[in-house]
Design a protein around this motif. Sequence first.
Motif, short mmCIF file in Angstrom:
data_model
loop_
_atom_site.label_atom_id
_atom_site.label_comp_id
_atom_site.label_asym_id
_atom_site.label_seq_id
_atom_site.Cartn_x
_atom_site.Cartn_y
_atom_site.Cartn_z
N LYS A 60 0.81 -1.22 0.00
CA LYS A 60 0.00 0.00 0.00
C LYS A 60 0.85 1.27 0.00
O LYS A 60 0.39 2.33 -0.38
N ASP A 79 3.41 -7.56 1.81
CA ASP A 79 2.30 -7.46 2.75
C ASP A 79 1.19 -6.77 1.98
O ASP A 79 1.36 -5.65 1.51
N SER A 102 -2.86 -8.75 5.24
CA SER A 102 -3.34 -8.00 6.40
C SER A 102 -4.64 -7.28 6.07
O SER A 102 -5.04 -7.22 4.90
N HIS A 199 1.21 -4.87 14.38
CA HIS A 199 1.67 -3.70 13.61
C HIS A 199 1.19 -2.49 14.40
O HIS A 199 -0.01 -2.27 14.52
N GLY A 201 1.83 0.86 14.22
CA GLY A 201 1.63 2.21 13.70
C GLY A 201 2.62 2.53 12.61
O GLY A 201 3.29 1.63 12.10
N GLN A 203 5.42 5.61 10.75
CA GLN A 203 6.31 6.77 10.98
C GLN A 203 6.76 6.82 12.44
O GLN A 203 6.75 7.86 13.09
N GLY A 238 5.11 -3.37 10.16
CA GLY A 238 5.97 -2.34 9.57
C GLY A 238 6.04 -1.16 10.52
O GLY A 238 5.96 -1.33 11.73
N GLU A 273 7.16 -6.07 7.84
CA GLU A 273 6.31 -5.54 6.76
C GLU A 273 6.59 -4.06 6.50
O GLU A 273 5.72 -3.21 6.68
N PRO A 274 7.80 -3.71 6.11
CA PRO A 274 8.11 -2.29 5.94
C PRO A 274 7.53 -1.70 4.66
O PRO A 274 7.53 -2.35 3.62
N GLY A 275 7.01 -0.50 4.76
CA GLY A 275 6.53 0.21 3.58
C GLY A 275 7.34 1.48 3.41
O GLY A 275 8.32 1.55 2.67
N ARG A 276 6.92 2.50 4.18
CA ARG A 276 7.55 3.82 4.10
C ARG A 276 9.07 3.78 4.19
O ARG A 276 9.76 4.49 3.45
N TYR A 372 3.01 6.37 0.10
CA TYR A 372 1.69 6.95 0.31
C TYR A 372 1.51 8.24 -0.48
O TYR A 372 0.85 9.16 -0.04
C1 PLP Z 1 0.54 0.12 6.53
C2 PLP Z 1 0.99 -1.17 7.06
C3 PLP Z 1 2.33 -1.54 6.98
C4 PLP Z 1 3.41 -0.63 6.46
O1 PLP Z 1 3.56 0.47 7.29
P1 PLP Z 1 4.80 1.49 7.06
O2 PLP Z 1 4.58 2.48 8.11
O3 PLP Z 1 4.66 2.03 5.69
O4 PLP Z 1 6.04 0.70 7.24
C5 PLP Z 1 2.68 -2.80 7.43
N1 PLP Z 1 1.75 -3.65 7.94
C6 PLP Z 1 0.45 -3.31 8.05
C7 PLP Z 1 -0.51 -4.29 8.62
C8 PLP Z 1 0.02 -2.07 7.61
O5 PLP Z 1 -1.26 -1.74 7.74
#
Ligand code: PLP
Length: 420
Positions: A60, A79, A102, A199, A201, A203, A238, A273-276, A372
């Motif tokens: 996402k 993820d 998720s 997970h 939160g 940032q 993440g 599950e890293p995104g940002r 995002y």
């Molecule tokens: C959004 C989300 C992430 C990623 O979060 P970041 O802050 O971008 O690392 C990982 N796991 C779950 C379940 C999420 O909802």
Amino acid sequence: MDSFQYRNGILFCEDVSLADIAQQVGTPFYCYSSTHLKARFRAYEKGFGNRKHLICFAVKANSNLAVLSCLASLGAGADIVSGGELYRAVKAGISPEKIVYSGVGKTEEEMAFALEQGIAMFNVESLEELKTLSKVAKGLGKKAPVAFRVNPDVDPKTHPYISTGLKKNKFGLSPEQALDAYKEAATDPNLTVVGIDCHIGSQIVEMDPFLDAFERVKNMVKKLEDMGINLSFVDIGGGLGISYKGENPPSPEEYISAVVDKAQDMPQTIVVEPGRSICGNAGVLVTKILYTKDNGEKEFYIVDAGMNDLGRPSLYDAYHEIRAVKEPSSPGTKQVDVVGPICETGDFLARDRVLPELTSGALLAVMSAGAYGFTMSSNYNSRPRVAEVMVYGDKFHVVRNRESWDDLISLEHIPQEVSC
Ligand SMILES: *Cc1c(COP(=O)(O)O)cnc(C)c1O
């Protein structure tokens, strides 16, 4: 590392000038650095060392196929939070057995698709969801691999909209509820209990909330062992933050090594599950000043990108650094609001920002926009979504075309049989 640097007064992404891209692609556009993505992914890997692990990129944050494919080539998993994200991940070459699913609202159709693909696990967030998953698995003659998302109730000291690990949030199960859910799942012939997940939160720029949460999850894993339930995956979610404005988060490597230290005595595969923290600082949004305006009280740079293209400033009051793509020759600055063309007062990219004195036509780079950004963009005000570009060393490729006006209406119909 910074993949965006000035060379002879022009802002480059790796070895490509953003001004050159703008000339060829037009504005606005998102530009991503493949080298940055790779370096951030590898920093996670380094933290794990030779510990069994799985790095599931949170789709996402940035779901462009080229981004996913770049990470897939390094061995990333995903993820996902929807059937659409699963579809993208698989198309980009991510193996289903490295995909975790998720989200609080999975539909039966989405569950079936994920079961058919053979994903690693469903991170289940409620008992009703568990029942539905069991039913769908039974219908397909499959066993669904499940983890429960537990809510460790730690305060990640982050923005309230993006903190998810508190009791009052809609996410996950309390530890007590989760134990009951595990009991139920363990006796269900259509389910295999494989993991636990949390997970807390997004940032998050301090280590403590993560380590607190990990301790709590570890306690749960022990309790489950005592009940005869042994897990293969411990998914820590993440949420690691990045520097938008001088924040100083732990590096992925530091963060993961600290977790690995705490997990010495645990045989499970650690999933993250890293995104940002993978893609946030890998991307910028390049936009052009259409007009400058002084209403007597405030000065404005009116640019061709708006809140529909990058929603974070108006949604979360998020700060994004803004740089001039061409460093101006004169040192003059002024305080301006950088606003978009959308008919909303909330349509701004920056407020009361001191920027170089620029004139219409100048290009701005909105920094830290790789996460995002595009994924949250919309067609509000019937604005075609912008192009996305990926830089590979000294080359760039358009990895998503700018939408056209035809694209805007391509799914719509005016009924001929009725009159209004
Ligand atoms: C959004 C989300 C992430 C990623 O979060 P970041 O802050 O971008 O690392 C990982 N796991 C779950 C379940 C999420 O909802």
